[in-house]
Scaffold this active site. Structure first.
Site, PDB file in Angstrom:
ATOM      1  N   LYS A 172    -147.548 -17.958 -45.438  1.00 19.35           N
ATOM      2  CA  LYS A 172    -146.742 -19.178 -45.582  1.00 19.35           C
ATOM      3  C   LYS A 172    -145.891 -19.302 -44.329  1.00 19.35           C
ATOM      4  O   LYS A 172    -144.840 -18.699 -44.228  1.00 19.35           O
ATOM      5  CB  LYS A 172    -145.859 -19.062 -46.827  1.00 19.35           C
ATOM      6  CG  LYS A 172    -145.590 -20.353 -47.567  1.00 19.35           C
ATOM      7  CD  LYS A 172    -144.750 -21.367 -46.837  1.00 19.35           C
ATOM      8  CE  LYS A 172    -143.296 -21.027 -46.688  1.00 19.35           C
ATOM      9  NZ  LYS A 172    -142.634 -21.901 -45.695  1.00 19.35           N
ATOM     10  N   GLU A 372    -124.233 -14.788 -38.094  1.00 21.51           N
ATOM     11  CA  GLU A 372    -125.342 -15.114 -37.191  1.00 21.51           C
ATOM     12  C   GLU A 372    -125.352 -16.615 -36.921  1.00 21.51           C
ATOM     13  O   GLU A 372    -125.481 -17.420 -37.841  1.00 21.51           O
ATOM     14  CB  GLU A 372    -126.677 -14.687 -37.824  1.00 21.51           C
ATOM     15  CG  GLU A 372    -127.832 -14.803 -36.858  1.00 21.51           C
ATOM     16  CD  GLU A 372    -129.173 -14.420 -37.473  1.00 21.51           C
ATOM     17  OE1 GLU A 372    -129.388 -14.709 -38.657  1.00 21.51           O
ATOM     18  OE2 GLU A 372    -130.009 -13.835 -36.755  1.00 21.51           O
TER      19      GLU A 372
HETATM   20  O1  TXE Z   1    -134.967 -19.589 -42.350  1.00 17.73           O
HETATM   21  P1  TXE Z   1    -135.437 -18.867 -43.651  1.00 17.73           P
HETATM   22  P2  TXE Z   1    -134.000 -20.810 -42.200  1.00 17.73           P
HETATM   23  C1  TXE Z   1    -131.743 -16.948 -39.597  1.00 17.73           C
HETATM   24  C2  TXE Z   1    -130.882 -17.823 -38.737  1.00 17.73           C
HETATM   25  C3  TXE Z   1    -131.045 -19.146 -39.364  1.00 17.73           C
HETATM   26  C4  TXE Z   1    -131.054 -18.752 -40.827  1.00 17.73           C
HETATM   27  C5  TXE Z   1    -131.675 -19.707 -41.760  1.00 17.73           C
HETATM   28  O2  TXE Z   1    -129.552 -17.416 -38.812  1.00 17.73           O
HETATM   29  O3  TXE Z   1    -130.005 -20.023 -39.064  1.00 17.73           O
HETATM   30  O4  TXE Z   1    -131.782 -17.556 -40.841  1.00 17.73           O
HETATM   31  O5  TXE Z   1    -132.907 -20.112 -41.275  1.00 17.73           O
HETATM   32  C6  TXE Z   1    -139.319 -19.180 -46.186  1.00 17.73           C
HETATM   33  N1  TXE Z   1    -138.768 -17.556 -51.022  1.00 17.73           N
HETATM   34  N2  TXE Z   1    -133.079 -16.749 -39.106  1.00 17.73           N
HETATM   35  O6  TXE Z   1    -133.374 -21.272 -43.437  1.00 17.73           O
HETATM   36  O7  TXE Z   1    -134.990 -19.606 -44.848  1.00 17.73           O
HETATM   37  C7  TXE Z   1    -139.234 -20.350 -45.252  1.00 17.73           C
HETATM   38  O8  TXE Z   1    -140.012 -21.427 -45.722  1.00 17.73           O
HETATM   39  C8  TXE Z   1    -139.732 -17.309 -50.138  1.00 17.73           C
HETATM   40  C9  TXE Z   1    -133.351 -15.481 -38.540  1.00 17.73           C
HETATM   41  O9  TXE Z   1    -134.686 -21.832 -41.466  1.00 17.73           O
HETATM   42  O10 TXE Z   1    -135.121 -17.446 -43.545  1.00 17.73           O
HETATM   43  C10 TXE Z   1    -139.786 -19.765 -43.961  1.00 17.73           C
HETATM   44  O11 TXE Z   1    -141.200 -19.704 -44.001  1.00 17.73           O
HETATM   45  N3  TXE Z   1    -139.751 -17.798 -48.884  1.00 17.73           N
HETATM   46  C11 TXE Z   1    -134.768 -15.212 -38.422  1.00 17.73           C
HETATM   47  C12 TXE Z   1    -139.213 -18.347 -43.995  1.00 17.73           C
HETATM   48  O12 TXE Z   1    -138.898 -18.099 -45.376  1.00 17.73           O
HETATM   49  C13 TXE Z   1    -138.722 -18.579 -48.520  1.00 17.73           C
HETATM   50  C14 TXE Z   1    -135.640 -16.335 -38.078  1.00 17.73           C
HETATM   51  C15 TXE Z   1    -137.961 -18.126 -43.156  1.00 17.73           C
HETATM   52  O13 TXE Z   1    -137.001 -19.114 -43.499  1.00 17.73           O
HETATM   53  C16 TXE Z   1    -137.666 -18.863 -49.423  1.00 17.73           C
HETATM   54  C17 TXE Z   1    -135.292 -17.547 -38.756  1.00 17.73           C
HETATM   55  C18 TXE Z   1    -137.705 -18.307 -50.720  1.00 17.73           C
HETATM   56  N4  TXE Z   1    -136.752 -18.524 -51.603  1.00 17.73           N
HETATM   57  C19 TXE Z   1    -134.015 -17.727 -39.214  1.00 17.73           C
HETATM   58  N5  TXE Z   1    -136.783 -19.655 -48.747  1.00 17.73           N
HETATM   59  C20 TXE Z   1    -135.176 -13.935 -37.710  1.00 17.73           C
HETATM   60  N6  TXE Z   1    -134.600 -12.820 -38.098  1.00 17.73           N
HETATM   61  O14 TXE Z   1    -136.034 -13.936 -36.853  1.00 17.73           O
HETATM   62  C21 TXE Z   1    -137.274 -19.856 -47.507  1.00 17.73           C
HETATM   63  N7  TXE Z   1    -138.445 -19.218 -47.360  1.00 17.73           N
END
Ligand code: TXE
Length: 468
Positions: A172, A372
């Site tokens: 996904k 973060e």
């Molecule tokens: O990413 P999410 P978001 C951090 C960064 C950012 C924050 C939020 O601080 O501002 O996270 O980012 C899927 N069950 N990072 O909200 O939610 C989602 O669809 C299962 C750090 O955009 O973490 C996507 O495919 N899956 C980070 C994936 O999870 C779920 C990189 C990541 O999304 C879900 C990105 C659920 N309940 C953001 N909710 C790094 N460490 O590299 C969401 N997803």
């Protein structure tokens, strides 16, 4: 562009018939429609993966290896197109997609394609009584959830070891960056990966992602994303006893001692701060600089930051919501008493661009140094000695990576050992060897991936005891 889910080797429409907009963050234009998948689509993908599993898991490693290598070649042949798609979808500079994202996707497939040819397992001999040996068997259907900051890079970092070790998968990708995952699905057909081995379901995390983490027939979840989301993933997967690997956020320290090679430190710390517009979990967003060189460092760093070019050195943030979040933290920095040494504004043009921003005058307890931000925003704080540098570096709930700059070898080793961090770079940043364990301490994650750690995660160890 109208994308489908990739299930059992074919592109299919979501069962609801609903689609989401995919937006180019540099132009704010809709560039594709992607399936708004729900649990029915996830279930169909899991069933396709389960059907493919018996034959794929019995395919000899040498054969699986060849197919993965073909997929790596197919990515390489389509390098320009993939880099272009990645840049358009995520807002990152095209030059960075060409330098970092696509080469790493190719390397991921080549690395795990060959790693499985060199793996071995343990034997434990009980004198003349028995021989134990460890079978490492694939888990079955695994769920792979990846974020938007390094789309194909991180998706392939999961798909490659998962299928190399004989599992089939349902991936996904982030709903914000679906394009290269979709192209990878097409290329997997060309490479001859059997139908059902790789399945890709698009859509929201709360819906499609959640359905994957709660599906009874998914044996493991490998997730990379934010810490809050990681906690939701763990809460859903744990009661079902799924194997879980979580690569989460970071608030990484860069520690510069007075004896550092400053020319090199400037180059790498600037990259660590603003590469991919700060949207890399490994970015060094908290700089700590030893008092005697603090003023010189701030002056040199700010001067270099001002020279960064939009479109070359930094791109657009992923979304309007993320832009709000990042600029909100810049406002917060001012309210917390910080000084904006450079940057601090949205760029006056179309697209979600924020100027590379340097903030001084804040202490470790401020929210800006604790949370973060995941954008082109860094703080610089002075420290007086080694003990204080370590205390400052360790003062967050995160523990993903750290970068230390010093020419004193003993100090480098001492500080590396004392930092709460899954990775410590000395006099460098983001120098990655795919064989090493990779992951975070504290709230930056659970488990390690990379090299044989990934192959271990995607297999179950079974002890066989043979009485002599
Ligand atoms: O990413 P999410 P978001 C951090 C960064 C950012 C924050 C939020 O601080 O501002 O996270 O980012 C899927 N069950 N990072 O909200 O939610 C989602 O669809 C299962 C750090 O955009 O973490 C996507 O495919 N899956 C980070 C994936 O999870 C779920 C990189 C990541 O999304 C879900 C990105 C659920 N309940 C953001 N909710 C790094 N460490 O590299 C969401 N997803």
């Amino acid at each position: 562009m109208h994308l489908g889910n990739f299930i059992g080797g074919a592109f299919v429409a979501p069962q609801s018939g609903n689609y989401l907009d995919d937006i180019n963050p540099s132009t704010e234009e809709v560039i594709a429609q992607i399936p708004d998948s729900d649990e029915r689509d996830v279930d169909a993908a899991v069933r396709a993966a389960a059907i493919a599993f018996p034959a794929w898991s019995k395919t000899p490693a040498a054969e699986r290896s060849k197919l993965l290598l073909k997929l790596a070649d197919a990515i390489e042949k389509n390098f320009d197109e993939l880099a272009e798609l990645e840049s358009r979808d995520s807002g990152k500079p095209l030059s960075l997609a060409r330098l970092l994202d696509i080469p790493r996707a190719i390397a991921n497939f080549r690395f795990f394609a060959t790693a499985i040819l060199h793996d071995s397992s343990d034997a434990h001999i009980m004198d003349a009584t028995a021989i134990n040996y460890t079978l490492r068997q694939p888990l079955g259907v695994v769920g792979l959830i990846s974020p938007w900051n390094l789309p194909l890079y991180l998706l392939s970092w999961k798909i490659a070891p998962a299928i190399a070790s004989g599992n089939t998968c349902v991936a996904k990708p982030s709903e914000m960056t679906p394009l290269t995952a979709n192209r990878l699905a097409e290329l997997s057909i060309d490479a001859g990966i059997p139908p059902g081995v790789i399945n890709i379901v698009h859509g929201y995390g709360q819906k499609a992602g959640r359905a994957l983490t709660t599906h009874d027939d998914v044996a493991a979840i490998s997730f990379t994303g934010g810490t809050v989301t990681g906690s939701a993933v763990a809460a859903n997967a744990a009661p079902r006893f799924k194997k879980l690997s979580l690569e989460l956020g970071g608030k990484n320290p860069t520690v510069v001692f007075a004896d550092a090679d400053l020319d090199q430190a400037f180059k790498d710390t600037l990259r660590a701060s603003f590469w991919n517009q700060g949207e890399i979990c490994l970015c060094g967003s908290r700089l700590f600089v030893e008092q005697p060189i603090y003023d010189t460092f701030v002056e040199g760093f700010v001067e270099r930051t001002k020279q960064l070019r939009l479109g070359e050195d930094y791109g657009a943030l992923i979304s309007a919501a993320h832009l709000e979040k990042v600029t909100g933290y810049i406002e917060l920095a001012k309210n917390e008493g910080g000084t904006i040494a450079t940057g601090g504004n949205r760029v006056d043009r179309k697209g979600y661009f924020v100027e590379p921003t340097v903030i001084t005058g804040l202490g470790c307890d401020c929210r800006v140094l604790q949370e973060e931000i995941f954008g082109p925003v860094v703080t610089i704080t002075p420290f007086t000695d080694e003990a204080e540098a370590i205390a400052f570096a360790n003062s967050t709930r995160y523990g993903l990576s750290a970068s230390v700059w010093t020419r004193d070898l003993s100090r480098a080793h001492r500080v590396a050992a004392a930092l709460d961090s899954g990775t410590v770079w000395i006099n460098t940043w983001l120098l990655r060897d795919l064989r090493v364990p990779f992951g975070g301490m504290k709230e930056s994650g659970v488990g390690r991936e990379g090299g044989f750690e990934s192959l271990r995660f995607f297999t179950e160890a079974k002890n066989v005891c043979v009485k002599l």
